[in-house]
Design a protein around this motif. Structure first.
Motif, PDB file in Angstrom:
ATOM      1  N   GLU A 207       0.831  -1.205   0.000  1.00 10.75           N
ATOM      2  CA  GLU A 207       0.000   0.000   0.000  1.00 10.75           C
ATOM      3  C   GLU A 207       0.868   1.259   0.000  1.00 10.75           C
ATOM      4  OE1 GLU A 207      -2.387  -0.588   3.449  1.00 10.75           O
ATOM      5  OE2 GLU A 207      -3.833  -1.914   2.429  1.00 10.75           O
ATOM      6  N   PHE A 208       2.006   1.200   0.704  1.00 10.34           N
ATOM      7  CA  PHE A 208       2.932   2.334   0.720  1.00 10.34           C
ATOM      8  C   PHE A 208       3.466   2.604  -0.684  1.00 10.34           C
ATOM      9  CE2 PHE A 208       7.481   3.464   0.653  1.00 10.34           C
ATOM     10  CZ  PHE A 208       7.424   4.730   1.222  1.00 10.34           C
ATOM     11  N   TRP A 209       3.887   1.538  -1.386  1.00 11.21           N
ATOM     12  CA  TRP A 209       4.420   1.727  -2.725  1.00 11.21           C
ATOM     13  C   TRP A 209       3.340   2.239  -3.679  1.00 11.21           C
ATOM     14  CZ3 TRP A 209       9.304   2.265  -2.844  1.00 11.21           C
ATOM     15  CH2 TRP A 209      10.156   1.492  -2.050  1.00 11.21           C
ATOM     16  N   LEU A 224      11.766   8.761  -9.656  1.00 14.31           N
ATOM     17  CA  LEU A 224      11.578   7.894  -8.497  1.00 14.31           C
ATOM     18  C   LEU A 224      12.130   6.519  -8.870  1.00 14.31           C
ATOM     19  CD1 LEU A 224      10.520   7.702  -5.628  1.00 14.31           C
ATOM     20  CD2 LEU A 224       8.240   7.265  -6.548  1.00 14.31           C
ATOM     21  N   ARG A 225      13.293   6.193  -8.336  1.00 15.47           N
ATOM     22  CA  ARG A 225      14.061   5.029  -8.775  1.00 15.47           C
ATOM     23  C   ARG A 225      13.251   3.739  -8.764  1.00 15.47           C
ATOM     24  NH1 ARG A 225      18.835   3.449  -4.838  1.00 15.47           N
ATOM     25  NH2 ARG A 225      17.013   2.717  -3.646  1.00 15.47           N
ATOM     26  N   GLU A 226      12.546   3.466  -7.679  1.00 11.21           N
ATOM     27  CA  GLU A 226      11.832   2.189  -7.564  1.00 11.21           C
ATOM     28  C   GLU A 226      10.663   2.101  -8.543  1.00 11.21           C
ATOM     29  OE1 GLU A 226      14.678   2.158  -4.708  1.00 11.21           O
ATOM     30  OE2 GLU A 226      13.219   3.774  -4.996  1.00 11.21           O
ATOM     31  N   VAL A 227       9.927   3.178  -8.733  1.00 10.77           N
ATOM     32  CA  VAL A 227       8.831   3.171  -9.703  1.00 10.77           C
ATOM     33  C   VAL A 227       9.390   2.978 -11.109  1.00 10.77           C
ATOM     34  CG1 VAL A 227       7.011   4.568 -10.757  1.00 10.77           C
ATOM     35  CG2 VAL A 227       7.254   4.516  -8.272  1.00 10.77           C
ATOM     36  N   ASP A 228      10.507   3.636 -11.400  1.00  6.91           N
ATOM     37  CA  ASP A 228      11.160   3.453 -12.697  1.00  6.91           C
ATOM     38  C   ASP A 228      11.488   1.989 -12.957  1.00  6.91           C
ATOM     39  OD1 ASP A 228      11.121   5.984 -13.709  1.00  6.91           O
ATOM     40  OD2 ASP A 228      13.294   6.229 -13.786  1.00  6.91           O
ATOM     41  N   ALA A 234       7.994  -3.692 -16.614  1.00  6.56           N
ATOM     42  CA  ALA A 234       6.704  -3.942 -17.262  1.00  6.56           C
ATOM     43  C   ALA A 234       6.786  -3.651 -18.760  1.00  6.56           C
ATOM     44  CB  ALA A 234       5.619  -3.090 -16.613  1.00  6.56           C
ATOM     45  N   GLY A 235       7.477  -2.563 -19.114  1.00  8.84           N
ATOM     46  CA  GLY A 235       7.626  -2.231 -20.525  1.00  8.84           C
ATOM     47  C   GLY A 235       8.378  -3.295 -21.285  1.00  8.84           C
ATOM     48  N   LEU A 358       6.628  -4.406  -6.447  1.00  3.91           N
ATOM     49  CA  LEU A 358       6.021  -4.816  -7.714  1.00  3.91           C
ATOM     50  C   LEU A 358       4.504  -4.834  -7.598  1.00  3.91           C
ATOM     51  CD1 LEU A 358       6.483  -5.845 -10.602  1.00  3.91           C
ATOM     52  CD2 LEU A 358       6.601  -8.162  -9.660  1.00  3.91           C
ATOM     53  N   GLU A 359       3.998  -5.394  -6.508  1.00  6.21           N
ATOM     54  CA  GLU A 359       2.545  -5.454  -6.313  1.00  6.21           C
ATOM     55  C   GLU A 359       1.958  -4.056  -6.165  1.00  6.21           C
ATOM     56  OE1 GLU A 359       2.173  -7.934  -2.898  1.00  6.21           O
ATOM     57  OE2 GLU A 359       2.471  -9.813  -4.019  1.00  6.21           O
ATOM     58  N   GLY A 360       2.633  -3.205  -5.410  1.00  9.73           N
ATOM     59  CA  GLY A 360       2.097  -1.868  -5.154  1.00  9.73           C
ATOM     60  C   GLY A 360       2.054  -1.012  -6.406  1.00  9.73           C
ATOM     61  N   VAL A 361       3.127  -0.999  -7.195  1.00  8.20           N
ATOM     62  CA  VAL A 361       3.139  -0.186  -8.404  1.00  8.20           C
ATOM     63  C   VAL A 361       2.189  -0.775  -9.445  1.00  8.20           C
ATOM     64  CG1 VAL A 361       4.558   0.742 -10.259  1.00  8.20           C
ATOM     65  CG2 VAL A 361       5.462   0.644  -7.933  1.00  8.20           C
TER      66      VAL A 361
END
Length: 370
Positions: A207-209, A224-228, A234-235, A358-361
């Protein structure tokens, strides 16, 4: 034996000193941060002998000055350590508390890229304390103001001990207001001398991610490194590209870390300064006795614990559905969370900082798709 490590790294981590000043963060993993062990110029020259050849073929090659607090080595000594290197990108990860006008002039003169370690607004930064036990936030912010005054861009790394979705937006907004170029978020890890890391709730961590990705999407002014990492993964999947490190043939960057005394540790800087009854001090060798290049090329033959680590990676590959993204638990996390073994699989850090990420994003993407 088939090698899994690349014969040429993309960067080298250098430990100019073990000492950390003036901070004494409660979650720090470093064993000798109270001692001022300094790297000698001879060690730097020995490293540069190999690095300069690699950098000639790779204009993006990076020498990362890490600690301890690298600025605790002093400007004159750090300049002497940097002098043997040619055509490399220098970067420094600092708590910023020692940064003043003179340090800013040094950073500009040597074209050093800067990363600042700060955990968010003052109430989220309480574990970064000084040696006197006082809050370090104002000292860090004073250093940041000097960077701004001299027009020096900087990234940031933040440690989050308890991922809380209710604080994610304010956390992100702090860094946008701070003007960082890139933000990396590390969930606190149980490793080294830090044995007090909490067992984070994996649901709350996801939920935080999600909340952090939501905040970034609302104002995507910094990287944002982790979102990237998740979006790039995914891409690649959607584009039917090979995702590293899924293929068994993929080579890992050895990520050599050179300790103050010239000892070299591959893959996991967090093992520096520790000893084990089976593996000794974890080093592959010492640059004062053997050049860095042969240590990298012969790393697996010279380093018994790496074989056990590969066994753990293979176990992750066989059992974890998120392996294609995660690539297997990090070596230090395995060792410190699995009673001194490298062949364990899932760690608490995997759960909160990789799987939950991975789940959060992914949840963020689903909720915002057209």
């Amino acid at each position: 034996m088939r090698t899994r490590l690349a014969r040429v790294p993309g960067s080298v981590i250098m430990q100019p000193t073990t000492q950390c000043l003036p901070m004494n963060c409660t979650y720090c993993y470093l064993p000798f941060r109270n001692m001022k062990h300094l790297m000698s110029v001879e060690v730097a020259r020995a490293v540069a002998g190999s690095v300069n050849e690699w950098a000639a073929a790779n204009p993006r090659f990076e020498v990362v000055w890490h600690g301890g607090e690298p600025l605790a080595a002093g400007r004159e000594h750090l300049a002497a350590l940097m002098a043997p290197f040619q055509d490399v990108k220098h970067s420094v990860q600092t708590n910023a508390a020692l940064i003043d006008g003179a340090w800013c002039e040094f950073l500009l003169k040597h074209q050093v890229q800067v990363g600042v370690s700060i955990d968010g607004p003052e109430d989220m930064n309480t574990q970064r304390v000084t040696r006197a036990g006082r809050p370090g936030f104002r000292l860090i912010m004073r250093g940041v103001e000097h960077l701004h005054r001299h027009g020096i861009p900087f990234s940031a790394i933040a440690v989050v001990s308890t991922p809380d979705p209710d604080r994610a937006s304010r956390f992100y907004d702090f860094f946008t207001d701070l003007g960082v170029t890139t933000l990396g978020v590390n969930v606190e890890e149980e490793e080294g001398v830090n044995l007090g890391a909490k067992d984070a709730d994996s649901v709350r961590a996801a939920e935080f991610w999600t909340a952090l990705a939501d905040a970034w999407r609302a104002n995507p002014v910094i990287r944002l490194r982790e979102v990237d990492r998740v979006l790039n993964f995914a891409g690649a999947v959607l584009g039917s590209q090979v995702t590293n490190p899924t293929p068994a043939s993929a080579l890992w960057d050895p990520l050599p870390t050179v300790a103050h005394d010239g000892g070299v540790i591959m893959l996991s800087p967090e093992l520096a300064g520790f000893d084990d009854s089976r593996f000794g001090d974890f080093t592959t060798g010492n640059v004062l006795r053997t050049g860095l290049e042969p240590l990298v090329v012969e790393a697996e033959a010279r380093t018994p614990w790496i074989t056990e680590f590969w066994n753990g990676v293979d176990a992750c590959r066989a059992t974890c559905p998120t392996f294609a993204f995660c690539g297997g638990a990090h070596a230090a996390n395995r060792y410190f969370e699995h009673d001194g073994r490298f062949d364990g699989t899932r760690t608490r850090y995997c759960t909160t900082a990789k799987i939950a990420l991975l789940e959060g994003v992914a949840r963020h993407v689903r909720e915002h798709r057209p």
